[in-house]
Motif scaffolding. Structure first.
Motif, PDB file in Angstrom:
ATOM      1  N   ALA A 297      -0.775 -17.478  17.490  1.00 25.83           N
ATOM      2  CA  ALA A 297       0.317 -17.429  16.254  1.00 25.83           C
ATOM      3  C   ALA A 297      -0.533 -17.873  14.997  1.00 25.83           C
ATOM      4  CB  ALA A 297       1.110 -18.637  16.092  1.00 25.83           C
ATOM      5  N   GLY A 298      -0.504 -17.112  13.970  1.00 24.26           N
ATOM      6  CA  GLY A 298      -1.213 -17.026  12.581  1.00 24.26           C
ATOM      7  C   GLY A 298      -2.469 -16.105  12.626  1.00 24.26           C
ATOM      8  N   GLY A 299      -3.080 -16.149  11.570  1.00 20.26           N
ATOM      9  CA  GLY A 299      -4.468 -15.501  11.538  1.00 20.26           C
ATOM     10  C   GLY A 299      -4.152 -14.065  11.234  1.00 20.26           C
ATOM     11  N   ALA A 300      -5.437 -13.239  10.860  1.00 19.91           N
ATOM     12  CA  ALA A 300      -5.322 -12.014  10.582  1.00 19.91           C
ATOM     13  C   ALA A 300      -5.024 -11.024  11.745  1.00 19.91           C
ATOM     14  CB  ALA A 300      -6.739 -11.409   9.893  1.00 19.91           C
ATOM     15  N   THR A 301      -5.417 -11.511  12.862  1.00 15.97           N
ATOM     16  CA  THR A 301      -4.950 -10.872  14.317  1.00 15.97           C
ATOM     17  C   THR A 301      -3.486 -10.800  14.432  1.00 15.97           C
ATOM     18  OG1 THR A 301      -7.291 -11.086  15.130  1.00 15.97           O
ATOM     19  CG2 THR A 301      -5.678 -10.497  16.636  1.00 15.97           C
ATOM     20  N   GLY A 302      -2.959 -11.964  14.294  1.00 14.64           N
ATOM     21  CA  GLY A 302      -1.510 -12.076  14.688  1.00 14.64           C
ATOM     22  C   GLY A 302      -0.641 -11.155  13.895  1.00 14.64           C
ATOM     23  N   GLY A 303      -0.986 -11.393  12.325  1.00  8.27           N
ATOM     24  CA  GLY A 303      -0.137 -10.676  11.488  1.00  8.27           C
ATOM     25  C   GLY A 303      -0.188  -9.147  11.721  1.00  8.27           C
ATOM     26  N   TYR A 304      -1.622  -8.770  11.957  1.00 15.11           N
ATOM     27  CA  TYR A 304      -1.579  -7.257  12.242  1.00 15.11           C
ATOM     28  C   TYR A 304      -0.716  -6.677  13.476  1.00 15.11           C
ATOM     29  CZ  TYR A 304      -3.736  -2.786  13.603  1.00 15.11           C
ATOM     30  OH  TYR A 304      -3.900  -1.441  14.028  1.00 15.11           O
ATOM     31  N   LEU A 305      -0.815  -7.734  14.527  1.00 11.12           N
ATOM     32  CA  LEU A 305      -0.225  -7.256  15.846  1.00 11.12           C
ATOM     33  C   LEU A 305       1.397  -7.224  15.601  1.00 11.12           C
ATOM     34  CD1 LEU A 305      -2.328  -9.196  18.326  1.00 11.12           C
ATOM     35  CD2 LEU A 305      -2.447  -6.663  18.012  1.00 11.12           C
ATOM     36  N   LYS A 306       1.920  -8.013  14.624  1.00  9.48           N
ATOM     37  CA  LYS A 306       3.398  -7.993  14.414  1.00  9.48           C
ATOM     38  C   LYS A 306       3.654  -6.573  13.813  1.00  9.48           C
ATOM     39  CE  LYS A 306       3.902 -12.945  14.111  1.00  9.48           C
ATOM     40  NZ  LYS A 306       4.099 -14.274  13.169  1.00  9.48           N
ATOM     41  N   THR A 307       2.929  -6.336  12.857  1.00 10.56           N
ATOM     42  CA  THR A 307       2.856  -5.247  12.188  1.00 10.56           C
ATOM     43  C   THR A 307       3.048  -3.917  13.147  1.00 10.56           C
ATOM     44  OG1 THR A 307       2.154  -6.095  10.148  1.00 10.56           O
ATOM     45  CG2 THR A 307       2.174  -3.535  10.154  1.00 10.56           C
ATOM     46  N   LEU A 308       1.978  -3.894  13.921  1.00 10.82           N
ATOM     47  CA  LEU A 308       1.456  -2.975  14.865  1.00 10.82           C
ATOM     48  C   LEU A 308       2.735  -2.775  15.848  1.00 10.82           C
ATOM     49  CD1 LEU A 308      -0.275  -0.786  16.273  1.00 10.82           C
ATOM     50  CD2 LEU A 308      -1.325  -2.591  17.607  1.00 10.82           C
ATOM     51  N   PHE A 309       3.434  -3.596  16.350  1.00 10.53           N
ATOM     52  CA  PHE A 309       4.441  -3.510  17.239  1.00 10.53           C
ATOM     53  C   PHE A 309       5.514  -2.813  16.532  1.00 10.53           C
ATOM     54  CE2 PHE A 309       2.974  -7.498  19.450  1.00 10.53           C
ATOM     55  CZ  PHE A 309       1.847  -6.909  20.081  1.00 10.53           C
ATOM     56  N   GLU A 310       5.621  -3.137  15.317  1.00  8.19           N
ATOM     57  CA  GLU A 310       6.957  -2.399  14.551  1.00  8.19           C
ATOM     58  C   GLU A 310       6.706  -0.937  14.419  1.00  8.19           C
ATOM     59  OE1 GLU A 310       9.631  -3.526  13.241  1.00  8.19           O
ATOM     60  OE2 GLU A 310       9.456  -5.928  13.493  1.00  8.19           O
ATOM     61  N   LYS A 311       5.312  -0.734  13.888  1.00  8.65           N
ATOM     62  CA  LYS A 311       4.797   0.752  13.824  1.00  8.65           C
ATOM     63  C   LYS A 311       5.003   1.394  15.034  1.00  8.65           C
ATOM     64  CE  LYS A 311       1.694   0.135  10.021  1.00  8.65           C
ATOM     65  NZ  LYS A 311       0.362   0.429   9.405  1.00  8.65           N
TER      66      LYS A 311
END
Length: 247
Positions: free
Chosen positions: A136-150
């Motif tokens: 949870a948190g951090g640059a990787t977590g933020g990116y993955l959440k966006t990736l799953f949406e895409k």
């Protein structure tokens, strides 16, 4: 005898002088560069006589500590955070890029390796897994959440998605999750975990890590020397071996 006595006296004076010259460099660093620094810090200590005090945590956590006044000599964090701290006067304006790190997929050692070679294969691997996790948190977590949406699978992943408080390597090792994602350099050190591979190239996100010295450092020369040591040929070989690319 007099000559021997003088030599002994000089040697006796040299020891406290040498000790006085030795510096302790306090380093705050992202967990993504942990294994790299643990390998390089002893080499720096041996070469210079200085000591390196390493503290590791997620970059966002260390950012808050620095903003709250935690003392340090060197910070090695994600480049945007280092740039931001330089902008607020916490870190010297002269910064050095140390390494770049990509996201990898972790599985338990010996488990069936999923096909993640393409975007479609990666998507199917996540959908077929019983559980998927990342920190949870951090640059990787933020990116993955966006990736799953895409990828259009965010809703399908929700029932089996786990936001981890600890490391991904530990989570796949103990069976908490079937597939985990984090920086490759954070997967390789775990004996019970295995790198299934990096994200497909068209989905990959690279994180840059930079180093800077504290504007309040009392060991500025030693701190600068430590950063310089992280960019030499020997250091670059270690960085690659630990799953990152030299800056």
């Amino acid at each position: 005898m007099k000559i021997l006595g003088v030599m002994a006296a000089v040697a006796g004076l040299a020891l406290p002088l040498q000790a006085a010259q030795a510096a302790e460099v306090k380093v705050l660093a992202s967990t993504a560069v942990k294994t790299t620094l643990e390998a390089l810090a002893p080499q720096f200590e041996k070469a210079t006589g200085n000591k390196v005090d390493l503290t590791f945590a997620p970059a966002s956590v260390l950012k808050e500590k620095i903003e709250q006044g935690t003392a340090f000599d060197v910070a090695i964090l994600t480049t945007p955070i280092v740039d931001g701290l330089a902008g607020t006067g916490k870190i010297d304006a002269a910064r050095t890029t140390i390494a770049h790190s990509g996201i990898g997929v972790a599985i338990k050692k010996g488990a069936l390796r999923p096909d993640i070679s393409t975007k479609d294969a990666f998507t199917q691997a996540l959908l077929k897994a019983n559980s998927v996790g990342f920190t949870a948190g951090g640059a990787t977590g933020g990116y993955l959440k966006t990736l799953f949406e895409k990828l259009g699978i965010a809703e399908q992943l929700k029932p089996k998605l786990k936001l981890l408080q600890g490391g991904v390597g530990e989570a796949v090792t103990n069976g908490e999750i079937e597939i985990g994602m984090t920086q490759i350099s954070e997967i390789l050190p775990h004996a019970g975990a295995e790198l299934a591979g990096p994200l497909p190239s068209d989905l990959q996100s690279w994180t840059s890590f930079s180093a800077g010295t504290s504007v309040a450092s009392k060991e500025a020369d030693a701190a600068t020397a430590f950063i310089k040591a992280l960019t030499g040929p020997d250091a670059q070989a270690v960085i690659k071996a630990k799953g990152m690319e030299p800056g």
